[in-house]
Motif scaffolding. Structure first.
Motif, PDB file in Angstrom:
ATOM      1  N   GLU A  84      22.040 -18.472  39.900  1.00  0.00           N
ATOM      2  CA  GLU A  84      20.554 -17.945  40.327  1.00  0.00           C
ATOM      3  C   GLU A  84      19.580 -18.303  39.283  1.00  0.00           C
ATOM      4  O   GLU A  84      19.953 -18.568  38.051  1.00  0.00           O
ATOM      5  N   PRO A  85      18.275 -18.554  39.644  1.00  0.00           N
ATOM      6  CA  PRO A  85      17.258 -19.271  38.901  1.00  0.00           C
ATOM      7  C   PRO A  85      16.525 -18.092  37.854  1.00  0.00           C
ATOM      8  O   PRO A  85      15.605 -18.434  37.011  1.00  0.00           O
ATOM      9  N   LEU A  86      16.646 -16.799  38.111  1.00  0.00           N
ATOM     10  CA  LEU A  86      15.912 -15.977  37.332  1.00  0.00           C
ATOM     11  C   LEU A  86      16.969 -14.935  36.396  1.00  0.00           C
ATOM     12  O   LEU A  86      18.198 -14.825  36.811  1.00  0.00           O
ATOM     13  N   PHE A  87      16.626 -14.668  35.035  1.00  0.00           N
ATOM     14  CA  PHE A  87      17.547 -13.819  34.432  1.00  0.00           C
ATOM     15  C   PHE A  87      16.849 -12.385  33.705  1.00  0.00           C
ATOM     16  O   PHE A  87      15.889 -12.669  33.304  1.00  0.00           O
ATOM     17  N   ILE A  88      17.458 -11.556  33.704  1.00  0.00           N
ATOM     18  CA  ILE A  88      16.762 -10.278  33.224  1.00  0.00           C
ATOM     19  C   ILE A  88      17.358 -10.215  31.793  1.00  0.00           C
ATOM     20  O   ILE A  88      18.488 -10.381  31.421  1.00  0.00           O
ATOM     21  N   ASN A  89      16.566  -9.994  30.886  1.00  0.00           N
ATOM     22  CA  ASN A  89      17.001  -9.908  29.357  1.00  0.00           C
ATOM     23  C   ASN A  89      16.127  -8.532  28.585  1.00  0.00           C
ATOM     24  O   ASN A  89      16.517  -8.315  27.544  1.00  0.00           O
ATOM     25  N   GLN A  90      15.654  -7.574  29.646  1.00  0.00           N
ATOM     26  CA  GLN A  90      15.241  -6.392  29.116  1.00  0.00           C
ATOM     27  C   GLN A  90      15.395  -5.120  30.066  1.00  0.00           C
ATOM     28  O   GLN A  90      15.108  -5.490  31.257  1.00  0.00           O
ATOM     29  N   VAL A  91      15.922  -4.100  29.558  1.00  0.00           N
ATOM     30  CA  VAL A  91      15.830  -2.891  30.330  1.00  0.00           C
ATOM     31  C   VAL A  91      15.169  -1.655  29.779  1.00  0.00           C
ATOM     32  O   VAL A  91      15.224  -1.555  28.660  1.00  0.00           O
ATOM     33  N   ASP A  92      14.400  -1.091  30.706  1.00  0.00           N
ATOM     34  CA  ASP A  92      13.722   0.000  30.309  1.00  0.00           C
ATOM     35  C   ASP A  92      13.831   1.200  31.325  1.00  0.00           C
ATOM     36  O   ASP A  92      14.274   0.881  32.621  1.00  0.00           O
ATOM     37  N   VAL A  93      13.545   2.271  30.720  1.00  0.00           N
ATOM     38  CA  VAL A  93      13.402   3.766  32.111  1.00  0.00           C
ATOM     39  C   VAL A  93      11.895   3.879  31.923  1.00  0.00           C
ATOM     40  O   VAL A  93      11.384   4.396  30.855  1.00  0.00           O
ATOM     41  N   VAL A  94      11.199   3.930  33.279  1.00  0.00           N
ATOM     42  CA  VAL A  94      10.053   4.197  33.379  1.00  0.00           C
ATOM     43  C   VAL A  94       9.863   5.609  34.396  1.00  0.00           C
ATOM     44  O   VAL A  94      10.643   5.810  35.277  1.00  0.00           O
ATOM     45  N   GLU A  95       8.883   6.341  34.128  1.00  0.00           N
ATOM     46  CA  GLU A  95       8.604   7.477  35.180  1.00  0.00           C
ATOM     47  C   GLU A  95       7.626   7.169  35.978  1.00  0.00           C
ATOM     48  O   GLU A  95       6.430   6.668  35.779  1.00  0.00           O
ATOM     49  N   ILE A  96       7.941   7.314  37.260  1.00  0.00           N
ATOM     50  CA  ILE A  96       7.261   6.936  38.542  1.00  0.00           C
ATOM     51  C   ILE A  96       7.101   8.134  39.265  1.00  0.00           C
ATOM     52  O   ILE A  96       8.309   8.439  39.989  1.00  0.00           O
ATOM     53  N   GLY A  97       5.805   8.716  39.743  1.00  0.00           N
ATOM     54  CA  GLY A  97       5.916  10.018  40.427  1.00  0.00           C
ATOM     55  C   GLY A  97       7.023  11.227  40.107  1.00  0.00           C
ATOM     56  O   GLY A  97       7.880  11.703  40.875  1.00  0.00           O
ATOM     57  N   GLN A  98       7.026  11.326  38.660  1.00  0.00           N
ATOM     58  CA  GLN A  98       7.902  12.532  38.268  1.00  0.00           C
ATOM     59  C   GLN A  98       9.410  12.239  38.367  1.00  0.00           C
ATOM     60  O   GLN A  98      10.349  12.915  38.379  1.00  0.00           O
ATOM     61  N   GLN A  99       9.705  10.886  38.583  1.00  0.00           N
ATOM     62  CA  GLN A  99      11.321  10.410  38.643  1.00  0.00           C
ATOM     63  C   GLN A  99      11.410   9.324  37.631  1.00  0.00           C
ATOM     64  O   GLN A  99      10.676   8.524  37.612  1.00  0.00           O
ATOM     65  N   ASN A 100      12.437   9.270  37.079  1.00  0.00           N
ATOM     66  CA  ASN A 100      12.845   8.374  36.353  1.00  0.00           C
ATOM     67  C   ASN A 100      13.610   7.115  37.230  1.00  0.00           C
ATOM     68  O   ASN A 100      14.357   7.218  37.854  1.00  0.00           O
ATOM     69  N   TYR A 101      12.932   5.749  36.788  1.00  0.00           N
ATOM     70  CA  TYR A 101      13.513   4.581  37.452  1.00  0.00           C
ATOM     71  C   TYR A 101      14.014   3.463  36.417  1.00  0.00           C
ATOM     72  O   TYR A 101      13.402   3.507  35.244  1.00  0.00           O
ATOM     73  N   ILE A 102      14.770   2.629  36.664  1.00  0.00           N
ATOM     74  CA  ILE A 102      15.174   1.549  35.782  1.00  0.00           C
ATOM     75  C   ILE A 102      14.449   0.662  36.265  1.00  0.00           C
ATOM     76  O   ILE A 102      14.085   0.041  37.258  1.00  0.00           O
ATOM     77  N   GLN A 103      13.832   0.038  34.883  1.00  0.00           N
ATOM     78  CA  GLN A 103      12.901  -1.077  35.098  1.00  0.00           C
ATOM     79  C   GLN A 103      13.496  -2.516  34.280  1.00  0.00           C
ATOM     80  O   GLN A 103      13.990  -2.343  33.160  1.00  0.00           O
ATOM     81  N   LEU A 104      13.528  -3.299  35.119  1.00  0.00           N
ATOM     82  CA  LEU A 104      14.158  -4.531  34.573  1.00  0.00           C
ATOM     83  C   LEU A 104      13.105  -5.759  34.497  1.00  0.00           C
ATOM     84  O   LEU A 104      12.116  -5.788  35.254  1.00  0.00           O
ATOM     85  N   ILE A 105      13.372  -6.400  33.504  1.00  0.00           N
ATOM     86  CA  ILE A 105      12.402  -7.737  33.140  1.00  0.00           C
ATOM     87  C   ILE A 105      13.133  -8.811  32.930  1.00  0.00           C
ATOM     88  O   ILE A 105      13.846  -8.906  32.155  1.00  0.00           O
TER      89      ILE A 105
END
Length: 203
Positions: free
Chosen positions: A107-128
């Protein structure tokens, strides 16, 4: 592709054409970018003609090679990654006027960062990604396991049928965010929650 001795001149011509195409694409993307913000053009709205293939390879370790040489300029790789397109199992660089096939080992893309963000009062996993693409894990962008070269590897769907490999350090961060358990078959299961999405990854 290997060439015999009689094809030296055609090979040089192809190399020149490839290099010209690569620079044209880079210039087009650069002109279209606004400010410093990562921007993905509306590739799905473009219907250019296919213009053959170029000697550009994205290796499974994330390196981009053109004409047998490693592309060391991260800014250039970032530009090309923003016009990646996948169609019928093949990868392309796509602009409004041309669609050029490239080679991708995994695959040509690679994830190197993981965060948890709050969107609409719910926690989501954010990958960069290494190119600063932001992916919020949800039903359209799930994390999944797939085998490559005899090894199970974690991926996330990003866009246009293209996935990103979650690199080892980032995956270890995901493990810290989730819960590990064992199923009846003795497989280790990583359970993750992102918004309303529940993921169970086996390894």
């Amino acid at each position: 592709m290997k060439h015999d001795d009689n094809s030296i001149k055609p090979t040089e011509n192809v190399a020149t054409a490839d290099n010209k195409n690569l620079m044209h694409i880079a210039q087009y993307i650069k002109t279209g970018q606004s400010g410093h913000k990562r921007s993905i053009p509306p590739l799905e709205q473009w219907h250019p003609k296919h213009c053959g293939a170029m000697d550009l390879l994205v290796k499974a370790n994330g390196e981009w090679w053109h004409e047998g040489q490693l592309i060391k300029r991260q800014a250039l790789v970032d530009l090309f990654s923003s016009v990646l397109w996948k169609e019928q199992g093949k990868f392309y660089l796509k602009t409004p006027v041309e669609q050029i096939e490239i080679q991708v080992e995994d695959e040509p893309l690679f994830i190197n960062q993981v965060d948890v963000v709050e969107i609409g009062q719910q926690n989501y996993i954010q990958l960069i990604t290494t190119h600063q693409d932001i992916v919020i894990v949800d039903a359209e962008h799930p994390i999944f396991m797939r085998e490559y070269a005899g090894e199970l590897r974690p991926y996330v769907h990003v866009r246009f049928g293209i996935n990103a490999l979650i690199q080892r350090a980032a995956f270890l961060h995901l493990v810290e965010l989730g819960e590990l358990s064992e199923n009846a078959q003795g497989e280790t299961i990583l359970s993750l929650k992102s918004g309303d999405l529940h993921l169970h990854l086996s390894s």
